[in-house]
Design an enzyme around this catalytic site. Structure first.
Site, PDB file in Angstrom:
ATOM      1  CD  GLU A   1      65.844  25.790 -10.638  1.00 23.85           C
ATOM      2  OE1 GLU A   1      65.368  25.841  -9.495  1.00 23.85           O
ATOM      3  OE2 GLU A   1      65.751  26.742 -11.442  1.00 23.85           O
ATOM      4  CG  ASP A   2      62.536  25.469  -7.058  1.00 28.96           C
ATOM      5  OD1 ASP A   2      63.078  25.600  -8.173  1.00 28.96           O
ATOM      6  OD2 ASP A   2      61.886  26.385  -6.526  1.00 28.96           O
TER       7      ASP A   2
ATOM      8  CG  ASP B   1      57.144  26.766 -15.345  1.00 25.18           C
ATOM      9  OD1 ASP B   1      56.426  26.042 -16.039  1.00 25.18           O
ATOM     10  OD2 ASP B   1      56.807  27.919 -14.997  1.00 25.18           O
TER      11      ASP B   1
ATOM     12  CG  PHE C   1      51.601  28.366  -8.864  1.00 27.37           C
ATOM     13  CD1 PHE C   1      52.668  28.907  -9.560  1.00 27.37           C
ATOM     14  CD2 PHE C   1      51.499  28.601  -7.498  1.00 27.37           C
ATOM     15  CE1 PHE C   1      53.624  29.681  -8.916  1.00 27.37           C
ATOM     16  CE2 PHE C   1      52.451  29.381  -6.848  1.00 27.37           C
ATOM     17  CZ  PHE C   1      53.510  29.916  -7.555  1.00 27.37           C
TER      18      PHE C   1
ATOM     19  NE  ARG D   1      61.170  31.434  -0.805  1.00 24.91           N
ATOM     20  CZ  ARG D   1      61.340  31.393  -2.128  1.00 24.91           C
ATOM     21  NH1 ARG D   1      61.434  30.240  -2.743  1.00 24.91           N
ATOM     22  NH2 ARG D   1      61.412  32.514  -2.830  1.00 24.91           N
TER      23      ARG D   1
HETATM   24  P1  IMP Z   1      61.672  28.320 -15.478  1.00 25.92           P
HETATM   25  O1  IMP Z   1      62.845  29.213 -15.724  1.00 25.92           O
HETATM   26  O2  IMP Z   1      60.441  28.785 -16.209  1.00 25.92           O
HETATM   27  O3  IMP Z   1      61.943  26.858 -15.725  1.00 25.92           O
HETATM   28  O4  IMP Z   1      61.241  28.520 -13.973  1.00 25.92           O
HETATM   29  C1  IMP Z   1      61.983  28.052 -12.981  1.00 25.92           C
HETATM   30  C2  IMP Z   1      61.722  28.788 -11.676  1.00 25.92           C
HETATM   31  O5  IMP Z   1      60.407  29.343 -11.575  1.00 25.92           O
HETATM   32  C3  IMP Z   1      61.817  27.773 -10.575  1.00 25.92           C
HETATM   33  O6  IMP Z   1      63.122  27.687 -10.091  1.00 25.92           O
HETATM   34  C4  IMP Z   1      60.859  28.320  -9.532  1.00 25.92           C
HETATM   35  O7  IMP Z   1      61.539  29.173  -8.662  1.00 25.92           O
HETATM   36  C5  IMP Z   1      59.820  29.075 -10.306  1.00 25.92           C
HETATM   37  N1  IMP Z   1      58.580  28.287 -10.502  1.00 25.92           N
HETATM   38  C6  IMP Z   1      58.166  27.640 -11.611  1.00 25.92           C
HETATM   39  N2  IMP Z   1      56.994  27.016 -11.441  1.00 25.92           N
HETATM   40  C7  IMP Z   1      56.639  27.260 -10.155  1.00 25.92           C
HETATM   41  C8  IMP Z   1      55.514  26.839  -9.341  1.00 25.92           C
HETATM   42  O8  IMP Z   1      54.586  26.122  -9.764  1.00 25.92           O
HETATM   43  N3  IMP Z   1      55.535  27.293  -8.055  1.00 25.92           N
HETATM   44  C9  IMP Z   1      56.517  28.065  -7.538  1.00 25.92           C
HETATM   45  N4  IMP Z   1      57.584  28.473  -8.250  1.00 25.92           N
HETATM   46  C10 IMP Z   1      57.648  28.067  -9.549  1.00 25.92           C
HETATM   47 MG    MG Z   2      63.858  28.515  -8.456  1.00 26.46          MG
END
Ligand code: IMP
Ligand code: MG
Length: 184
Positions: A108-109, A112, A161, A174
Site C-alpha cells: 500500500e502507499d 489511513d 493529507f 502522483r
Molecule cells: P484507508 O482505507 O482509509 O486506510 O485509506 C487508504 C487509501 O486512501 C490509500 O491507499 C490512499 O489511496 C488514500 N489516502 C489516504 N490518505 C491519503 C493522503 O493523505 N493522501 C492521498 N491519499 C490518501
Molecule cells: Mg491507495
C-alpha cells in the site's frame, strides 16, 4: 533522469510543501528491501500492489529486493476524489495471479483508516495463500480505526493529507518524486 522535485507545489487549489524528501525515501526503501530479502529467502514472494497509489513505491521497493519475486495488482477505490475516506471499498480490478500456497506481500502507499487494508486481508483468505504480510510506505497511526496487521512500515506520519510519490489529490500530483504535506 530528471525528477519533479519542487520545494512547494499547488494541487487542485491546495498548497503543499516537502515532507519526506527523495534521499529519505531511498534510504528507507533500501532498508525495507534488505529486510524482505532476509525474511523471504527461498520463498519467492509475490507482491500485490494496491492501485493506483502504490505503483511508484512498489516499483522502487522491488528494485531494492534481490531475491526472486513476482508482482501483480489489485485496484481498490475508497476515496473518490475527496480528501477523506468515503467508508466504502470497491474492487475495480481483480488479481490474475494464482495465489494458492504463495507467500503474498500486500503493498500500500498509505494506511489511513485501515479500511482498504482490512478489506484486502479478508479478501486474501479466499485465495488460500501460504502467508500474507503487509508493507505500507506511510501509516497515519492516529487515523487508523480498523485493526490491521502491518508488517513493514516506511514512515509513521501524523494525520495530515499528503501528496506525491504515487499519492494523489483528485488524481493529480502522483508524479511528484517525493512526499509533500498540505499547508494549513
Ligand atoms: P484507508 O482505507 O482509509 O486506510 O485509506 C487508504 C487509501 O486512501 C490509500 O491507499 C490512499 O489511496 C488514500 N489516502 C489516504 N490518505 C491519503 C493522503 O493523505 N493522501 C492521498 N491519499 C490518501
Ligand atoms: Mg491507495
Amino acid at each position: 533522469m530528471s525528477f519533479y522535485l519542487p520545494e512547494k507545489v499547488a494541487c487542485n487549489g491546495e498548497n503543499f510543501k516537502v515532507f519526506i524528501n527523495k534521499d529519505q525515501i531511498e534510504a528507507r526503501l533500501s532498508l525495507l528491501g534488505e529486510q524482505i530479502d532476509k525474511d523471504y529467502g527461498g520463498l519467492k514472494p509475490i507482491f500485490i500492489g494496491i492501485l493506483n497509489g502504490s505503483y511508484i513505491f512498489l516499483s522502487d521497493l522491488m528494485r531494492n529486493v534481490s531475491i526472486p519475486c513476482e508482482v501483480d495488482f489489485m485496484k481498490l477505490s475508497s476515496y473518490g476524489d475527496a480528501k477523506v475516506s468515503s467508508g466504502n471499498v470497491t474492487e475495480l480490478k481483480h488479481i490474475d495471479a494464482k495465489l494458492k500456497n504463495r507467500h503474498v506481500i500486500l503493498v500500500e502507499d498509505i494506511i489511513d483508516t485501515g479500511l482498504s487494508m482490512k478489506y484486502m486481508i479478508e479478501r486474501m483468505a479466499e485465495y488460500e495463500p501460504a502467508s500474507v504480510k503487509v508493507v505500507t510506505l506511510l501509516h497515519k497511526k492516529e487515523a487508523t480505526k480498523h485493526e490491521v496487521q502491518i508488517d513493514y512500515v516506511g514512515f509513521e506520519i501524523p494525520d495530515k493529507f499528503v501528496l506525491g510519490y504515487g499519492l494523489d489529490y483528485a488524481q493529480e500530483g502522483r508524479n511528484l518524486a517525493q512526499i509533500y504535506v498540505i499547508e494549513e
